[in-house]
Motif scaffolding. Structure first.
Motif, PDB file in Angstrom:
ATOM      1  N   TRP A 122      -7.743 -11.335  -0.180  1.00 25.61           N
ATOM      2  CA  TRP A 122      -8.019 -10.907   0.152  1.00 25.61           C
ATOM      3  C   TRP A 122      -6.647  -9.814   1.105  1.00 25.61           C
ATOM      4  O   TRP A 122      -6.700  -8.641   1.614  1.00 25.61           O
ATOM      5  CB  TRP A 122      -8.320 -11.855   1.785  1.00 25.61           C
ATOM      6  CG  TRP A 122      -8.519 -11.231   3.225  1.00 25.61           C
ATOM      7  CD1 TRP A 122      -8.040 -11.383   4.052  1.00 25.61           C
ATOM      8  CD2 TRP A 122      -8.997  -9.983   3.749  1.00 25.61           C
ATOM      9  NE1 TRP A 122      -8.474 -10.168   5.771  1.00 25.61           N
ATOM     10  CE2 TRP A 122      -9.165  -9.731   4.771  1.00 25.61           C
ATOM     11  CE3 TRP A 122     -10.519  -9.201   2.985  1.00 25.61           C
ATOM     12  CZ2 TRP A 122      -9.469  -9.156   5.511  1.00 25.61           C
ATOM     13  CZ3 TRP A 122     -10.873  -7.849   3.798  1.00 25.61           C
ATOM     14  CH2 TRP A 122     -10.587  -7.914   4.980  1.00 25.61           C
ATOM     15  N   ASP A 123      -5.392 -10.804   1.389  1.00 29.19           N
ATOM     16  CA  ASP A 123      -4.240 -10.277   1.560  1.00 29.19           C
ATOM     17  C   ASP A 123      -4.042  -8.592   0.470  1.00 29.19           C
ATOM     18  O   ASP A 123      -3.454  -8.117   0.723  1.00 29.19           O
ATOM     19  CB  ASP A 123      -3.177 -11.293   1.413  1.00 29.19           C
ATOM     20  CG  ASP A 123      -2.998 -12.277   2.285  1.00 29.19           C
ATOM     21  OD1 ASP A 123      -3.640 -12.330   3.204  1.00 29.19           O
ATOM     22  OD2 ASP A 123      -3.564 -13.632   2.141  1.00 29.19           O
ATOM     23  N   LEU A 124      -4.056  -8.849  -0.648  1.00 27.66           N
ATOM     24  CA  LEU A 124      -3.896  -7.402  -1.444  1.00 27.66           C
ATOM     25  C   LEU A 124      -4.877  -6.524  -0.627  1.00 27.66           C
ATOM     26  O   LEU A 124      -4.360  -5.012  -0.630  1.00 27.66           O
ATOM     27  CB  LEU A 124      -4.832  -7.661  -3.427  1.00 27.66           C
ATOM     28  CG  LEU A 124      -4.713  -6.649  -4.217  1.00 27.66           C
ATOM     29  CD1 LEU A 124      -3.000  -6.024  -3.985  1.00 27.66           C
ATOM     30  CD2 LEU A 124      -4.645  -7.524  -5.454  1.00 27.66           C
ATOM     31  N   TRP A 125      -5.889  -6.382  -0.405  1.00 30.39           N
ATOM     32  CA  TRP A 125      -6.709  -5.775   0.423  1.00 30.39           C
ATOM     33  C   TRP A 125      -6.412  -5.548   1.510  1.00 30.39           C
ATOM     34  O   TRP A 125      -6.366  -4.284   1.379  1.00 30.39           O
ATOM     35  CB  TRP A 125      -8.580  -6.201   0.811  1.00 30.39           C
ATOM     36  CG  TRP A 125      -8.769  -5.335   1.519  1.00 30.39           C
ATOM     37  CD1 TRP A 125      -9.390  -5.398   2.448  1.00 30.39           C
ATOM     38  CD2 TRP A 125      -8.818  -3.843   0.953  1.00 30.39           C
ATOM     39  NE1 TRP A 125      -9.876  -4.295   3.316  1.00 30.39           N
ATOM     40  CE2 TRP A 125     -10.021  -3.405   2.144  1.00 30.39           C
ATOM     41  CE3 TRP A 125      -8.760  -3.348  -0.190  1.00 30.39           C
ATOM     42  CZ2 TRP A 125     -10.520  -2.283   2.760  1.00 30.39           C
ATOM     43  CZ3 TRP A 125      -9.182  -1.715   0.700  1.00 30.39           C
ATOM     44  CH2 TRP A 125      -9.454  -1.421   1.681  1.00 30.39           C
ATOM     45  N   LEU A 126      -5.674  -6.413   2.037  1.00 33.44           N
ATOM     46  CA  LEU A 126      -4.935  -5.790   3.862  1.00 33.44           C
ATOM     47  C   LEU A 126      -3.564  -5.173   3.525  1.00 33.44           C
ATOM     48  O   LEU A 126      -3.861  -4.018   3.975  1.00 33.44           O
ATOM     49  CB  LEU A 126      -4.533  -7.025   3.844  1.00 33.44           C
ATOM     50  CG  LEU A 126      -5.726  -8.405   4.923  1.00 33.44           C
ATOM     51  CD1 LEU A 126      -4.156  -9.379   5.379  1.00 33.44           C
ATOM     52  CD2 LEU A 126      -6.387  -7.393   5.708  1.00 33.44           C
ATOM     53  N   ALA A 127      -2.818  -5.332   2.083  1.00 39.75           N
ATOM     54  CA  ALA A 127      -1.450  -4.520   2.012  1.00 39.75           C
ATOM     55  C   ALA A 127      -2.267  -3.437   1.636  1.00 39.75           C
ATOM     56  O   ALA A 127      -1.269  -2.032   2.102  1.00 39.75           O
ATOM     57  CB  ALA A 127      -0.645  -5.230   0.811  1.00 39.75           C
ATOM     58  N   VAL A 128      -3.130  -2.849   0.869  1.00 38.94           N
ATOM     59  CA  VAL A 128      -3.721  -2.039   0.131  1.00 38.94           C
ATOM     60  C   VAL A 128      -4.913  -0.915   1.419  1.00 38.94           C
ATOM     61  O   VAL A 128      -3.540   0.079   1.887  1.00 38.94           O
ATOM     62  CB  VAL A 128      -4.754  -1.390  -0.452  1.00 38.94           C
ATOM     63  CG1 VAL A 128      -5.050  -0.386  -1.609  1.00 38.94           C
ATOM     64  CG2 VAL A 128      -3.600  -1.776  -1.684  1.00 38.94           C
ATOM     65  N   SER A 129      -5.052  -1.400   2.306  1.00 39.40           N
ATOM     66  CA  SER A 129      -6.094  -1.035   3.359  1.00 39.40           C
ATOM     67  C   SER A 129      -5.307  -0.222   4.070  1.00 39.40           C
ATOM     68  O   SER A 129      -4.703   0.527   5.122  1.00 39.40           O
ATOM     69  CB  SER A 129      -7.204  -1.078   3.539  1.00 39.40           C
ATOM     70  OG  SER A 129      -6.502  -2.975   4.145  1.00 39.40           O
ATOM     71  N   SER A 130      -3.924  -1.284   4.519  1.00 43.07           N
ATOM     72  CA  SER A 130      -2.925  -1.219   5.263  1.00 43.07           C
ATOM     73  C   SER A 130      -2.406  -0.088   5.407  1.00 43.07           C
ATOM     74  O   SER A 130      -2.023   1.433   6.370  1.00 43.07           O
ATOM     75  CB  SER A 130      -2.025  -2.208   6.168  1.00 43.07           C
ATOM     76  OG  SER A 130      -1.499  -2.388   4.724  1.00 43.07           O
ATOM     77  N   ALA A 131      -1.621   0.839   4.315  1.00 44.39           N
ATOM     78  CA  ALA A 131      -1.193   1.472   3.283  1.00 44.39           C
ATOM     79  C   ALA A 131      -2.612   3.014   3.899  1.00 44.39           C
ATOM     80  O   ALA A 131      -1.438   4.010   4.363  1.00 44.39           O
ATOM     81  CB  ALA A 131      -0.693   1.843   2.263  1.00 44.39           C
TER      82      ALA A 131
END
Length: 324
Positions: free
Chosen positions: A72-81
């Protein structure tokens, strides 16, 4: 879609704006019809996206210090970008709509799409809505707390362009808006907002006051002529002392955010590595302050741009501490 056509009386598709880096990707590769709108979003100047994104990455890493990273944190990192790019673009579009008359009076900004006539106000409003809608699609993949925080941030975005008209501290309003992502993504990871996230938010606000005061010194004379307020004008020759205070506040608050995370006792090396990132962040700000000449606009710009590296130092060390 006629509002998205360039005005025939001037060809702004071939030439960039005065305060954008020469040879940027928008001027070189973007289709001609899209260039005025990408310039309106500051896509030709990525520093703003970095400065909006980095606090988000701080927040993810800080939350992960207590319970680790997940897919989930990988998605957070990409989506926040992606979200940072879109919301920075929407925010800059709104800022330029509100500031179009002021920008026309300042040498550095009069070539921007709205004051130059490359984009109409109606076209800019449509473009802003498109970017905000795309960012909302990303936001609605998060939990309800993060969604609520994202919606709440719109108030800060709407107020910021007008802050320079009624307060000497518009940089504080920018700090409130630009660092909101640290709390938002922390909540998206943890499902709640804890003390470390609040302290990290404070660190980001102090950091923004530091770098945006440096940035504002570029326009000090023009701002004085047209009556625009800023911390650069407020502090004047005392800017170095104020900047030192912001630097200390940013480092102390960030260190406090790390220390108050519930890091297990057997992971003391992770705590040390995270604090090393805080030290590296502070060292970079001190380096900027040592070389600062507030009467040299070109140097102020270079130092402002270097804050991407300052923020990434903290982000990388915090992320590495999670995996240690």
């Amino acid at each position: 879609m006629s509002e998205f056509a360039e005005k025939p009386e001037a060809d702004f598709s071939q030439s960039g704006v005065a305060d954008a880096p020469k040879g940027n990707w928008v001027d070189r590769f973007a289709p001609l019809a899209t260039r005025p709108y990408l310039r309106l979003s500051r896509a030709d100047r990525p520093i703003g996206t970095w400065l909006l994104l980095i606090p988000c990455w701080w927040g993810i890493a800080l939350a992960g210090l207590s319970d680790g990273f997940s897919r989930w944190d990988l998605w957070l990192a990409v989506s926040s970008a992606l979200g940072a790019f879109l919301m920075r673009g929407a925010g800059c579009t709104w800022n330029d709509i509100a500031d179009r008359e002021i920008d026309a009076s300042v040498a550095r900004t009069r070539s921007r799409p709205l004051p130059s006539g490359a984009v109409t106000v109606k076209g800019a409003l449509v473009w802003m809505a498109v970017q905000a809608a795309a960012a909302a699609v990303i936001l609605f993949t998060y939990n309800w707390l993060a969604i609520g925080l994202g919606v709440a941030s719109l108030g800060l975005v709407l107020i910021y362009p007008f802050a320079k008209r009624f307060t000497w501290w518009p940089q504080a309003f920018l700090g409130l808006a630009f660092n909101w992502g640290a709390v938002l993504v922390y909540a998206a990871h943890a499902g709640e907002v804890r003390l470390p996230a609040v302290l990290l938010y404070g660190a980001g606000i102090a950091w923004t006051l530091f770098y945006d005061t440096i940035y504002a010194h570029q326009d000090r004379e023009d701002d004085a002529l047209i009556g625009v307020k800023s911390t650069a004008r407020l502090f004047g020759d005392n800017s170095r002392a104020w900047l030192r205070g912001f630097m200390v506040a940013a480092v102390v608050l960030m260190a406090g955010a790390v220390i108050t995370v519930a890091i297990p006792p057997d992971r003391v090396l992770a705590l040390i590595l995270a604090l090393a990132g805080v030290w590296g962040f502070g060292w970079h700000l001190a380096w900027q302050l040592r070389g600062l000449n507030i009467d040299d606009p070109a140097q102020c710009r270079r130092l402002f741009l270097s804050n991407r590296d300052a923020g990434l130092i903290a982000a990388l060390f915090l992320a590495a501490a999670v995996f240690l």
